[in-house]
Scaffold this motif. Structure first.
Motif, PDB file in Angstrom:
ATOM      1  N   HIS A 258      21.454  25.740  17.635  1.00  0.00           N
ATOM      2  CA  HIS A 258      20.686  26.361  18.725  1.00  0.00           C
ATOM      3  C   HIS A 258      19.309  26.747  18.189  1.00  0.00           C
ATOM      4  N   ARG A 260      15.094  25.271  18.561  1.00  0.00           N
ATOM      5  CA  ARG A 260      14.200  24.324  19.218  1.00  0.00           C
ATOM      6  C   ARG A 260      13.645  23.286  18.247  1.00  0.00           C
ATOM      7  N   CYS A 276       7.621  23.939  27.326  1.00  0.00           N
ATOM      8  CA  CYS A 276       8.805  24.772  27.137  1.00  0.00           C
ATOM      9  C   CYS A 276       9.944  24.350  28.067  1.00  0.00           C
ATOM     10  N   ARG A 277       9.652  24.218  29.352  1.00  0.00           N
ATOM     11  CA  ARG A 277      10.699  23.855  30.300  1.00  0.00           C
ATOM     12  C   ARG A 277      11.193  22.419  30.092  1.00  0.00           C
ATOM     13  N   TYR A 280      13.715  22.401  27.366  1.00  0.00           N
ATOM     14  CA  TYR A 280      15.009  22.912  27.840  1.00  0.00           C
ATOM     15  C   TYR A 280      15.737  21.860  28.676  1.00  0.00           C
ATOM     16  N   TYR A 284      17.765  20.405  25.352  1.00  0.00           N
ATOM     17  CA  TYR A 284      18.720  21.498  25.114  1.00  0.00           C
ATOM     18  C   TYR A 284      20.164  21.089  25.413  1.00  0.00           C
ATOM     19  N   THR A 285      20.346  20.325  26.491  1.00  0.00           N
ATOM     20  CA  THR A 285      21.706  19.983  26.912  1.00  0.00           C
ATOM     21  C   THR A 285      22.227  18.678  26.306  1.00  0.00           C
ATOM     22  N   ASP A 313      24.339  24.794  23.229  1.00  0.00           N
ATOM     23  CA  ASP A 313      24.242  25.911  24.161  1.00  0.00           C
ATOM     24  C   ASP A 313      25.207  27.045  23.817  1.00  0.00           C
TER      25      ASP A 313
END
Length: 471
Positions: A258, A260, A276-277, A280, A284-285, A313
């Motif tokens: 976890h 970045r 940033c978004r 994610y 991230y997933t 996550d």
């Protein structure tokens, strides 16, 4: 990275005693580290530590009452009394200033230092660390008139150590595999910090020729060190899952950290900007392994039953943190050093404190007195007495020895003969009756030098070159 990064401050109207005192403690401790290599920086660190402690003590309040956004993730549950005592202990260790010893003695009961029997040590709750360090002062015979109060600190330090071993009236929880377990979210921080305290306390007991006094029986210091090693072994893979919780170590370690920087592909591979978004949503997933291995990072670790889900996550278990790694380095350094006899209770060499309480100033750096040592034409040996101090009526001397390769070739297989040595030595490896390069050094290039040091209460040791090779 486009995430907003706000800066916050504390001041007299918006105090943060825990934050300021913790910073004071860190600076005081760091001043000891840099005292010899960078005395100007060491002095500056100590000066600011004095200032921060004075501010923290004068304007009292919890930092998260002033910086309320911190309450969501880093709430100050224990308050600020533990940090004030923690800072005072490190300031006394760094300065030998009686003011801070008196502070520990006069405030130990009212601030909880002698009252809290702890089974955890971490970034928020410092009491076990305070109690361990004050116990050291007591063992050194430095408590003075505060000895009865310091003995109560000492008793609570021993309670903490006994709880780690399962020999107190209330013990730390452990997983079936033997790992300390405090909470699901980043439990490993408590493992490494508690094990670090066990490591240093083991050495304090060994140096004082004492034993740990638990409810059932006395315990040898070596048992504390063995316990710390068992926790490190678990962390590195000796556990029911055979999983290393240090990223990059061993064959079976977390692959979806976890973090970045680990989970988004490097700009060297794909130079497109990742907002940033976007990071994610797109990264991230993902269920794939991290494109960048965060080598050396220690993640949160398993749950109370040794279970672990390697999923990005699952931040409670796969998030790394600097306060996981920092104590671990200290434990590893001690374990790598073996069971050699450095006396942890020898007093720290400190400058003479100024009588002004707020900002005592260090005395001038002691003069270096060269002492001749035997040399060969290719190797020079310069020996200096760098400082001395008196402890329990005996004068101790610290000697620094610089070995320089004066040849135009690489120096290998160096063997030094050292006689009339009556104390611990650091920076060389002993083999039989001679000393060679330290384990991290296999040769010495032309013109380069190495340094080693020793402490004893006698005239300089006799040091000479026994043999060497040039290549």
């Amino acid at each position: 990275m486009t995430t907003d990064r706000h800066a916050y401050k504390i001041d007299a109207s918006n105090p943060g005693s825990d934050l300021a005192a913790e910073t004071a403690a860190a600076m005081a401790a760091a001043s000891i580290v840099f005292r010899r290599s960078n005395p100007a920086y060491s002095s500056e660190l100590l000066r600011h530590a004095y200032q921060l402690f004075e501010f923290a003590d004068k304007y009292r309040g919890k930092y998260d009452s002033s910086i309320t956004v911190a309450q969501k993730y880093y709430r100050s549950i224990s308050g600020y009394n533990d940090e004030l005592l923690w800072a005072a202990a490190w300031l006394y260790q760094a300065s030998n200033n009686q003011y801070y010893l008196n502070y520990l003695g006069k405030n130990g009961d009212s601030m909880g230092g002698t009252g809290w029997a702890m089974t955890e040590f971490g970034w928020d709750v410092k009491y076990a660390g305070v109690q361990t360090l004050v116990a050291k002062f007591l063992m050194q015979g430095r408590a003075g008139l505060h000895a009865p109060v310091f003995e109560r600190y000492h008793q609570k330090a021993e309670y903490f150590m006994c709880s780690l071993l399962g020999k107190a009236s209330r013990n730390v929880q452990k997983t079936p595999g033997g790992l300390i377990f405090r909470q699901r979210w980043n439990n490993m921080q408590f493992v490494t910090s508690a094990s670090f305290l066990a490591t240093v306390y083991s050495d304090y007991l060994t140096s004082s020729r004492g034993s740990l006094r638990c409810a059932a029986s006395n315990v040898a210091p070596s048992e504390l060190l063995s316990f710390a090693k068992s926790q490190v072994d678990y962390l590195l893979g000796d556990n029911p899952r055979a999983t290393s919780y240090m990223v990059g170590y061993g064959n079976n370690y977390p692959r979806q950290v976890h973090h970045r920087g680990s989970s988004i592909v490097s700009i060297k591979v794909d130079p497109k900007f990742v907002a940033c978004r976007q990071g994610y949503a797109a990264w991230y997933t993902r269920k794939a392994s991290d494109p960048n291995v965060l080598t050396g990072a220690v993640v949160g670790g398993p749950d109370a039953y040794d279970n672990f889900a390697d999923e990005r996550d699952n931040y409670e278990q796969t998030e790394p943190a600097t306060y996981n790694n920092a104590p671990l380095l200290g434990i590893l350094a001690r374990l790598a050093g073996g069971h050699g006899g450095y006396n942890q209770l020898l007093p720290v060499v400190v400058p003479a404190p100024n009588p002004v309480v707020a900002e005592p100033k260090p005395a001038p750096k002691p003069k270096l007195t060269p002492t001749p040592a035997s040399s060969s034409s290719s190797i020079s040996i310069e020996q200096k007495m760098t400082t001395s101090w008196n402890y329990k009526g005996k004068t101790y001397y610290r000697y620094s020895i610089i070995v320089t390769n004066k040849s135009y070739q690489t120096l290998k297989d160096l063997k030094l003969s050292i006689s009339k040595l009556y104390g611990p030595l650091w920076g060389l490896t002993k083999s039989g009756n001679s000393y060679g390069f330290p384990t991290w050094l296999s040769s010495l290039p032309a013109g380069k030098s190495l340094e080693f040091v020793y402490i004893h209460s006698a005239s300089p040791a006799d040091i000479s070159v026994s043999s060497y090779n040039l290549a």
